[in-house]
Write a protein that holds these residues in place. Structure first.
Motif, short mmCIF file in Angstrom:
data_model
loop_
_atom_site.label_atom_id
_atom_site.label_comp_id
_atom_site.label_asym_id
_atom_site.label_seq_id
_atom_site.Cartn_x
_atom_site.Cartn_y
_atom_site.Cartn_z
N LEU A 24 0.86 -1.19 0.00
CA LEU A 24 0.00 0.00 0.00
C LEU A 24 0.89 1.23 0.00
O LEU A 24 1.66 1.45 0.92
CB LEU A 24 -0.90 0.02 1.24
N SER A 25 0.77 2.03 -1.02
CA SER A 25 1.54 3.26 -1.08
C SER A 25 0.61 4.42 -0.77
O SER A 25 -0.44 4.57 -1.39
CB SER A 25 2.15 3.45 -2.48
N THR A 26 1.01 5.22 0.18
CA THR A 26 0.20 6.38 0.55
C THR A 26 0.68 7.64 -0.16
O THR A 26 0.13 8.70 0.04
CB THR A 26 0.27 6.60 2.07
N TYR A 27 1.72 7.52 -0.97
CA TYR A 27 2.30 8.66 -1.68
C TYR A 27 2.49 9.85 -0.74
O TYR A 27 1.91 10.90 -0.93
CB TYR A 27 1.45 9.06 -2.89
N PRO A 28 3.34 9.70 0.30
CA PRO A 28 3.48 10.77 1.28
C PRO A 28 3.98 12.09 0.69
O PRO A 28 3.72 13.14 1.24
CB PRO A 28 4.48 10.21 2.29
N MET A 29 4.67 12.04 -0.46
CA MET A 29 5.13 13.30 -1.04
C MET A 29 3.95 14.17 -1.46
O MET A 29 4.07 15.38 -1.59
CB MET A 29 6.06 13.05 -2.22
N PHE A 30 2.79 13.57 -1.66
CA PHE A 30 1.60 14.32 -2.03
C PHE A 30 0.60 14.43 -0.88
O PHE A 30 -0.33 15.21 -0.94
CB PHE A 30 0.89 13.66 -3.23
N ALA A 31 0.79 13.63 0.15
CA ALA A 31 -0.18 13.56 1.24
C ALA A 31 0.14 14.52 2.39
O ALA A 31 -0.71 14.77 3.23
CB ALA A 31 -0.25 12.14 1.79
N ARG A 32 1.36 15.05 2.42
CA ARG A 32 1.73 15.95 3.51
C ARG A 32 1.96 17.36 2.97
O ARG A 32 2.52 17.53 1.89
CB ARG A 32 3.01 15.46 4.17
N ASP A 33 1.57 18.34 3.74
CA ASP A 33 1.78 19.73 3.36
C ASP A 33 3.23 20.11 3.66
O ASP A 33 3.64 20.14 4.82
CB ASP A 33 0.82 20.62 4.15
N PRO A 34 4.04 20.40 2.62
CA PRO A 34 5.44 20.76 2.88
C PRO A 34 5.60 22.18 3.40
O PRO A 34 6.70 22.59 3.74
CB PRO A 34 6.08 20.61 1.51
N GLY A 35 4.51 22.92 3.45
CA GLY A 35 4.58 24.31 3.88
C GLY A 35 4.70 25.24 2.70
O GLY A 35 4.97 24.83 1.57
#
Length: 133
Positions: A24-35
Motif C-alpha cells: 500500500l503506497s500512501t504517496y506521502p510526497m503528495f499527502a503531507r503539506d510541505p509548507g
C-alpha cells in the motif's frame, strides 16, 4: 492476505513518520503539506553580467529527471564542502558558456512561484567554480 495488505495503512494511521511501502503506497510526497516556504538545492550559472540561469537536470546530473538531479545536489551538499566543490566542477565542465557555476540552496515561496515570481527569497552559495564554456 487482507492483514498483509492492511498493515502499511494501519502503520501510517498510527504514525505519520511510517515509511511508504508495498503493498500500500500512501504517496506521502503528495499527502503531507510541505509548507509554503520550501528549500531547493540546485546549481545555477551566473553570467559575467550577473544574470542567473537555472541549469537543466541534464547539465546538473546527466539526467532528464528533475528529482534525481535535485537529490544529487542535496547529497553533495550534505557530504560537505569537498563534495559540493566536486559537483560544481563536474557541472562546470558541461556548461557551454563562460559563467560562474554555483551550487546553491534557495528558499522559495511556493505560492509566489506559482504566481510567476521565480526569484528566491534567499540564496546561500555552498560552492562556486568557473565554467570556461
Amino acid at each position: 492476505m487482507v492483514a498483509a495488505v492492511a498493515i502499511p495503512g494501519v502503520r501510517m494511521l498510527a504514525s505519520p513518520d511510517a515509511p511508504d511501502g508495498f503493498p500500500l503506497s500512501t504517496y506521502p510526497m503528495f499527502a503531507r503539506d510541505p509548507g509554503r516556504v520550501v528549500e531547493l538545492a540546485t546549481v545555477v550559472a551566473i553570467s559575467p553580467d550577473g544574470d542567473v540561469e537555472r541549469l537543466s537536470p541534464e547539465t546538473i546530473a546527466g539526467t532528464d529527471q528533475v528529482i534525481q538531479a535535485g537529490v544529487s545536489v542535496r547529497q553533495a551538499i550534505d557530504r560537505g564542502p569537498a563534495a559540493a566543490a566536486a559537483l560544481c566542477r563536474d557541472v562546470a565542465a558541461r556548461v557551454e558558456a563562460s559563467a560562474t557555476v554555483a551550487v546553491v540552496e534557495e528558499e522559495h515561496d511556493a505560492v509566489a512561484w506559482s504566481a510567476g515570481d521565480r526569484e528566491p527569497r534567499e540564496r546561500h552559495t555552498v560552492a562556486e567554480c568557473e565554467a570556461e564554456g
